[in-house]
Design an enzyme around this catalytic site. Structure first.
Site, PDB file in Angstrom:
ATOM      1  N   ASP A 161       0.673  -1.264   0.021  1.00  0.00           N
ATOM      2  CA  ASP A 161      -0.089   0.019   0.062  1.00  0.00           C
ATOM      3  C   ASP A 161       0.775   1.277  -0.085  1.00  0.00           C
ATOM      4  OD1 ASP A 161      -3.066   0.742   1.081  1.00  0.00           O
ATOM      5  OD2 ASP A 161      -1.596   2.434   1.095  1.00  0.00           O
ATOM      6  N   ASP A 193      -3.918   2.344  -4.958  1.00  0.00           N
ATOM      7  CA  ASP A 193      -2.525   2.364  -4.086  1.00  0.00           C
ATOM      8  C   ASP A 193      -2.519   1.108  -3.531  1.00  0.00           C
ATOM      9  OD1 ASP A 193      -3.834   3.026  -2.008  1.00  0.00           O
ATOM     10  OD2 ASP A 193      -2.203   4.027  -1.183  1.00  0.00           O
ATOM     11  N   GLU A 194      -3.045   0.017  -3.865  1.00  0.00           N
ATOM     12  CA  GLU A 194      -3.038  -1.124  -2.967  1.00  0.00           C
ATOM     13  C   GLU A 194      -3.203  -2.550  -3.793  1.00  0.00           C
ATOM     14  OE1 GLU A 194      -6.311  -0.859  -0.219  1.00  0.00           O
ATOM     15  OE2 GLU A 194      -5.758  -2.568   0.989  1.00  0.00           O
TER      16      GLU A 194
HETATM   17  P1  TTP Z   1      -5.265   5.058   1.590  1.00  0.00           P
HETATM   18  O1  TTP Z   1      -4.191   4.069   1.035  1.00  0.00           O
HETATM   19  O2  TTP Z   1      -6.219   4.599   2.435  1.00  0.00           O
HETATM   20  O3  TTP Z   1      -4.530   6.229   2.313  1.00  0.00           O
HETATM   21  P2  TTP Z   1      -3.288   6.970   2.040  1.00  0.00           P
HETATM   22  O4  TTP Z   1      -2.293   6.237   0.808  1.00  0.00           O
HETATM   23  O5  TTP Z   1      -3.516   8.497   1.452  1.00  0.00           O
HETATM   24  O6  TTP Z   1      -2.278   6.823   3.269  1.00  0.00           O
HETATM   25  P3  TTP Z   1      -1.825   5.469   4.102  1.00  0.00           P
HETATM   26  O7  TTP Z   1      -1.752   4.415   3.107  1.00  0.00           O
HETATM   27  O8  TTP Z   1      -0.449   5.943   4.158  1.00  0.00           O
HETATM   28  O9  TTP Z   1      -2.351   5.458   5.235  1.00  0.00           O
HETATM   29  O10 TTP Z   1      -5.764   5.502   0.139  1.00  0.00           O
HETATM   30  C1  TTP Z   1      -5.277   5.620  -0.980  1.00  0.00           C
HETATM   31  C2  TTP Z   1      -5.666   7.044  -1.702  1.00  0.00           C
HETATM   32  O11 TTP Z   1      -7.130   6.702  -1.770  1.00  0.00           O
HETATM   33  C3  TTP Z   1      -5.472   8.163  -0.599  1.00  0.00           C
HETATM   34  O12 TTP Z   1      -4.086   8.628  -1.065  1.00  0.00           O
HETATM   35  C4  TTP Z   1      -6.578   9.085  -1.434  1.00  0.00           C
HETATM   36  C5  TTP Z   1      -7.472   8.304  -1.796  1.00  0.00           C
HETATM   37  N1  TTP Z   1      -8.774   8.130  -0.870  1.00  0.00           N
HETATM   38  C6  TTP Z   1      -9.852   8.990  -0.978  1.00  0.00           C
HETATM   39  O13 TTP Z   1      -9.769   9.903  -1.918  1.00  0.00           O
HETATM   40  N2  TTP Z   1     -10.851   9.092   0.085  1.00  0.00           N
HETATM   41  C7  TTP Z   1     -10.729   8.237   1.319  1.00  0.00           C
HETATM   42  O14 TTP Z   1     -11.555   8.394   2.028  1.00  0.00           O
HETATM   43  C8  TTP Z   1      -9.596   7.349   1.206  1.00  0.00           C
HETATM   44  C9  TTP Z   1      -9.472   6.444   2.581  1.00  0.00           C
HETATM   45  C10 TTP Z   1      -8.781   7.474   0.377  1.00  0.00           C
HETATM   46 MG    MG Z   2      -2.209   4.266   0.781  1.00  0.00          MG
END
Ligand code: TTP
Ligand code: MG
Length: 354
Positions: free
Chosen positions: A9, A107-108
């Site tokens: 991720d 992103d995962e």
């Molecule tokens: P995440 O992987 O949940 O979050 P992140 O990558 O920003 O942070 P981390 O993994 O380090 O905790 O989500 C990936 C992307 O998806 C995030 O950068 C933005 C988008 N996203 C939204 O637009 N709305 C949301 O509610 C979430 C959770 C994510």
């Molecule tokens: Mg992330």
């Protein structure tokens, strides 16, 4: 059968890309999302970098709240086109590490690395897990070298454990949880850390004094089924680190969606339908760009009081016809407007693609 699952991720994904593109933002709080409009903005935070998180800012929070918490943060709009491009490049890298992969979101992703068991017949199990760790390091390195972005990798005997390992190792971390370490790893975690346990389920458990996974394990399968129905059984398994769901690209239901929060709550049909047509066009363009068809259309409406409803329609056959998408989604939206007189705060459109 023993498996080795890797979960990857990206760290603060949208905000990290913005930092990469604008090195002058490094070290400062960055928030990606709706326009805060000096505290009067109405959308939400998509994500925030770790500096901004120190102020309590997080994904999904109203942008006005984020502004209150840190008015000096750098607020940026969502540049989805760029994030999608970077995501595609990252997924191309990830896919090279195993033919068995599953992309979960921008992103995962998961990789099934169990093939290392067969590739190296005579080595011990310990060496195999070390090998998996080396693959995780290599993947992190390759993503960083090619994209100048950090990610976190979790490795475990199944998807649930691998994902939790990632969460505990964030940001820019790598954590391996071997089968014999699963119990020790899970026991001290909070119940709502477990995928599948949402805020409501966690609240119900807390009410009967259950906060940690070690406590959750004291409840029998029958008791959990009685409390939560079929999901109860899943919870019982997950608390013990049991999860047999395969890593498979076919399994995921993909969808394309867009939503928008109005500047002001509104009942004005011309305004609502005008904006809705733009959403339809954006969703349709993404569909065609990726060469998919759609079968189920869902319209989302959030009212002034934040009450949120959805309406869906599934076509008999998959379609790529813009006129059908437009006609059917507008019909769904019209039903909302006719049956409820409350002003609308947000509308959205989502299509399940095939
Ligand atoms: P995440 O992987 O949940 O979050 P992140 O990558 O920003 O942070 P981390 O993994 O380090 O905790 O989500 C990936 C992307 O998806 C995030 O950068 C933005 C988008 N996203 C939204 O637009 N709305 C949301 O509610 C979430 C959770 C994510
Ligand atoms: Mg992330």
């Amino acid at each position: 059968m023993q498996r080795i699952i890797l979960h990857c991720d990206m760290d603060y994904f949208f905000a990290q890309i913005e930092e990469r593109e604008n090195p002058q933002f490094k070290g400062k709080p960055v928030v990606v999302g709706a326009d805060p409009k000096g505290g009067k903005g109405r959308g939400v935070v998509s994500t925030a970098n770790y500096e901004a998180r120190k102020y309590g800012i997080k994904s999904g929070m109203p942008i006005s709240k984020a502004y209150q918490l840190c008015p000096d943060a750098i607020f940026l709009p969502v540049n989805m086109e760029l994030y999608q491009k970077v995501s595609n490049e990252i997924m191309e890298i990830i896919k090279k590490y195993s033919p068995k992969y599953e992309i979960i979101s921008l992103d995962e992703a998961y990789l099934d690395l169990s093939h290392i068991f067969y590739d190296r017949e005579k080595v011990s199990t310990g060496e195999i897990w070390l090998e998996a760790e080396k693959i995780g390091e290599k993947l992190k390195r390759e993503i960083f070298e090619k994209e100048k972005l950090t990610c976190t990798v979790g490795i475990g005997p199944n998807k649930v454990v691998a994902k939790l390992a990632t969460e505990k190792a964030k940001p820019n971390g790598l954590k391996v949880v071997k089968p014999e370490e699963v119990e020790k790893f899970l026991d001290p975690l909070d119940v709502d850390d477990l995928p599948g346990i949402g805020p409501k389920t966690a609240e119900k458990l807390r009410k009967i004094g259950i906060n940690k996974i070690s406590e959750l394990k004291k409840l029998s399968k029958e008791k959990l089924k009685e409390m939560f129905g079929k999901v109860g059984e899943r919870i019982w398994e997950r608390a013990r680190g049991i999860d047999e769901t395969p890593v498979s690209q076919e399994e995921i239901i993909k969808s394309i969606g867009r939503q928008i929060t109005f500047e002001r709550d509104t009942r004005n049909p011309r305004l609502i339908f005008g904006i809705f047509e733009k959403l339809i066009k954006e969703v349709y363009d993404e569909l065609i760009e990726n060469n998919f068809s759609f079968k189920t259309i869902t319209v989302i409406c959030r009212y002034k009081d934040f009450e949120t409803h959805t309406k869906s329609r599934t076509l008999k056959e998959p379609s790529r016809d813009f006129e059908i998408l437009k006609k059917e989604s507008k019909k769904l939206l019209l039903r909302f407007l006719l049956e409820n007189k409350k002003p609308l705060r947000l509308i959205g459109l989502r299509i399940k693609i095939c």
